[in-house]
Design an enzyme around this catalytic site. Structure first.
Site, short mmCIF file in Angstrom:
data_model
loop_
_atom_site.label_atom_id
_atom_site.label_comp_id
_atom_site.label_asym_id
_atom_site.label_seq_id
_atom_site.Cartn_x
_atom_site.Cartn_y
_atom_site.Cartn_z
N HIS A 33 -20.17 -46.08 55.16
CA HIS A 33 -20.19 -47.35 55.90
C HIS A 33 -21.45 -47.52 56.75
O HIS A 33 -21.48 -48.29 57.69
CB HIS A 33 -18.93 -47.54 56.75
CG HIS A 33 -17.70 -47.82 55.93
ND1 HIS A 33 -17.08 -49.03 55.88
CD2 HIS A 33 -16.98 -47.01 55.09
CE1 HIS A 33 -16.03 -48.98 55.07
NE2 HIS A 33 -15.95 -47.76 54.58
N GLY A 122 -11.46 -48.79 40.16
CA GLY A 122 -10.70 -48.48 41.38
C GLY A 122 -10.80 -47.02 41.81
O GLY A 122 -9.98 -46.54 42.57
N GLY A 124 -13.50 -45.80 43.31
CA GLY A 124 -14.56 -45.69 44.31
C GLY A 124 -15.90 -45.35 43.67
O GLY A 124 -16.81 -44.86 44.34
N SER A 126 -17.61 -47.65 41.95
CA SER A 126 -18.35 -48.91 41.94
C SER A 126 -18.56 -49.54 40.57
O SER A 126 -19.68 -49.89 40.19
CB SER A 126 -19.69 -48.71 42.64
OG SER A 126 -19.89 -49.78 43.47
N SER A 127 -17.47 -49.74 39.89
CA SER A 127 -17.57 -50.47 38.63
C SER A 127 -18.03 -51.90 38.89
O SER A 127 -18.65 -52.53 38.03
CB SER A 127 -16.23 -50.46 37.90
OG SER A 127 -15.21 -50.86 38.78
N SER A 128 -17.75 -52.42 40.09
CA SER A 128 -18.16 -53.80 40.38
C SER A 128 -19.68 -53.92 40.43
O SER A 128 -20.26 -54.83 39.83
CB SER A 128 -17.51 -54.31 41.66
OG SER A 128 -17.75 -53.44 42.71
N GLU A 160 -21.58 -60.23 45.33
CA GLU A 160 -20.40 -59.54 45.88
C GLU A 160 -20.04 -60.14 47.25
O GLU A 160 -18.88 -60.36 47.55
CB GLU A 160 -20.74 -58.04 46.01
CG GLU A 160 -19.61 -57.19 46.47
CD GLU A 160 -18.79 -56.59 45.32
OE1 GLU A 160 -19.36 -56.33 44.25
OE2 GLU A 160 -17.59 -56.40 45.52
N ASP A 172 -24.09 -49.77 46.75
CA ASP A 172 -23.62 -49.70 45.36
C ASP A 172 -24.63 -50.31 44.39
O ASP A 172 -24.99 -49.70 43.38
CB ASP A 172 -22.28 -50.44 45.21
CG ASP A 172 -21.23 -49.97 46.21
OD1 ASP A 172 -21.42 -48.89 46.78
OD2 ASP A 172 -20.25 -50.69 46.42
C1 GLA Z 1 -18.13 -49.67 49.51
C2 GLA Z 1 -19.17 -50.76 49.72
C3 GLA Z 1 -20.52 -50.16 50.10
C4 GLA Z 1 -20.38 -49.20 51.28
C5 GLA Z 1 -19.23 -48.21 51.04
C6 GLA Z 1 -18.94 -47.36 52.24
O1 GLA Z 1 -18.46 -48.88 48.41
O2 GLA Z 1 -19.29 -51.54 48.56
O3 GLA Z 1 -21.45 -51.19 50.39
O4 GLA Z 1 -20.20 -49.91 52.48
O5 GLA Z 1 -18.03 -48.86 50.67
O6 GLA Z 1 -20.04 -46.58 52.57
#
Ligand code: GLA
Length: 379
Positions: A33, A122, A124, A126-128, A160, A172
């Site tokens: 974050h 899902g 974590g 980052s498929s998006s 996004e 991501d």
């Molecule tokens: C998600 C968000 C990122 C980042 C992380 C946490 O993956 O898409 O931009 O904020 O959470 O680090």
């Protein structure tokens, strides 16, 4: 995957695609974050991707197909109608299309489009961002444009934020765009500035995907975003990255306790990213691992974006042979844990961890042994 992409596209649309692209998922290595707080972050592009095949049309028809869903979502350009239910995945390429326009980048007026993926959803990973980057590359390529990578990454993130509606930072999309095999991507999110840092040879990544997801995950992510901005305002800085050392302690009476905990996590985490780069350059994976685990503990206690499942996995992993460190990866509130290991940690050790998890929670996590990979590309 390339031949599967061509075969499926031809079966669906009765003609071959004009261009093919690929963009990888990512591991958030460290920097939890920190991105939307203007800080620094390290990520790795992984050898799991989203592939897009596209062919322009002479009309204004937008046809979207996906390997994960039956049927074609048929829309009429240039209207950006947000999709729901089974078609909601289309919001990613649709948002990209709209952001490309906003960034002055060309896309075809009509097209047939297909996305395939071997990236777990899902988890974590980052498929998006992967579908956004692969789409952005395909749309611009099909329109004959060759925008630089940074513009594509920014347009994908904008999609996004403004269309999908997640107030994420640039981690991501930046890692999916700038990934490099055997390297981590370092992002100074304020520039943004992208660099790569070599990953020592015997470093391995293992991911344990719990398949758990907090029902309110999007709302919780947005809440953390708000709390961080609240903390920045209380500290009189635009973003937490600007908070001078000692500012937090000096403002203890002016800052709500929850916002103070979030700020402590972010400020310490940015320092951990810097220390991780130093340790990586020195080839000291043991030190890197300690920083990863410290990051998780901070998520657990200060940022409060971990869960009992993720904590359990980290506790198991840090005691296992060959593990340097482990932490949740990505936004948190469910999803996956990643661990950095030496080659001493193999299938047997991974299965032992998964079995302990299953005894405790009654379900087995997915185990992925991932390699680093190059970023988004035209095939
Ligand atoms: C998600 C968000 C990122 C980042 C992380 C946490 O993956 O898409 O931009 O904020 O959470 O680090």
């Amino acid at each position: 995957m390339k031949s599967a992409l061509i075969a499926r596209f031809s079966a669906e649309f009765g003609r071959p695609p004009a261009c093919l692209t690929r963009a990888p998922g990512r591991i958030e290595f460290i920097g939890n974050h920190t991105d939307y707080n203007g800080g620094t972050v390290l990520g790795a592009a992984i050898d799991r991707s989203v592939w897009v095949a596209l062919a322009p049309r002479n009309d204004a028809q937008w046809n979207f197909a996906s390997g994960q869903k039956d049927g074609v979502v048929r829309l009429r350009g240039p209207e950006f109608v947000r999709q729901s239910g089974d078609a909601s995945w289309v919001n990613y390429p649709l948002g990209v299309l709209r952001s490309l326009q906003a960034f002055g980048l060309n896309a075809p007026t009509g097209f047939d489009y297909l996305a395939l993926s071997d990236l777990p959803l899902g988890a974590g990973l980052s498929s998006s961002a992967a579908i956004e980057l692969a789409s952005a590359l395909a749309f611009t390529r099909a329109a004959g444009a060759e925008p630089d990578r940074e513009r594509l990454v920014k347009a994908a993130r904008d999609a996004e934020n403004s269309f999908v509606g997640v107030p994420c930072g640039i981690l991501d999309q930046g890692v999916s765009g700038f990934g490099r095999k055997d390297h981590l991507v370092f992002i100074d999110c304020r520039g943004p500035r992208f660099e790569t840092v070599p990953l020592p040879g015997d470093a391995h990544f293992w991911i344990f995907n719990t398949h758990t997801k907090h029902a309110l995950v999007d709302g919780l992510y947005a809440a953390r975003h708000r709390e961080c901005m609240e903390a920045a305002r209380a500290l009189d800085v635009a973003l937490l990255v600007d908070a001078p050392a000692g500012a937090l302690a000096a403002s203890a009476d002016r800052i709500p306790p929850v916002a103070a905990k979030r700020a402590r996590h972010i400020i310490d985490e940015i320092a951990r990213v810097g220390a991780t780069v130093t340790a990586l350059r020195a080839g000291d994976l043991a030190a890197v691992g300690r920083l990863l685990t410290a990051s998780h503990r901070s998520s657990q206690t200060l940022f409060e974006n971990s869960t009992v499942e993720l904590d359990f996995l980290v506790d198991q992993l840090v005691d296992a042979p060959g593990v340097y460190g482990a932490r949740l990866t990505g936004g948190g509130f469910g999803g996956a844990v990643m661990s950095l290991t030496s080659p001493k940690f193999g299938d047997t050790q991974a299965r032992t961890v998964a079995a302990a998890y299953e005894r405790r929670f009654g379900a087995s996590p997915d185990i992925l042994h991932l390699q680093t990979a190059d970023g988004a590309e035209i095939l």
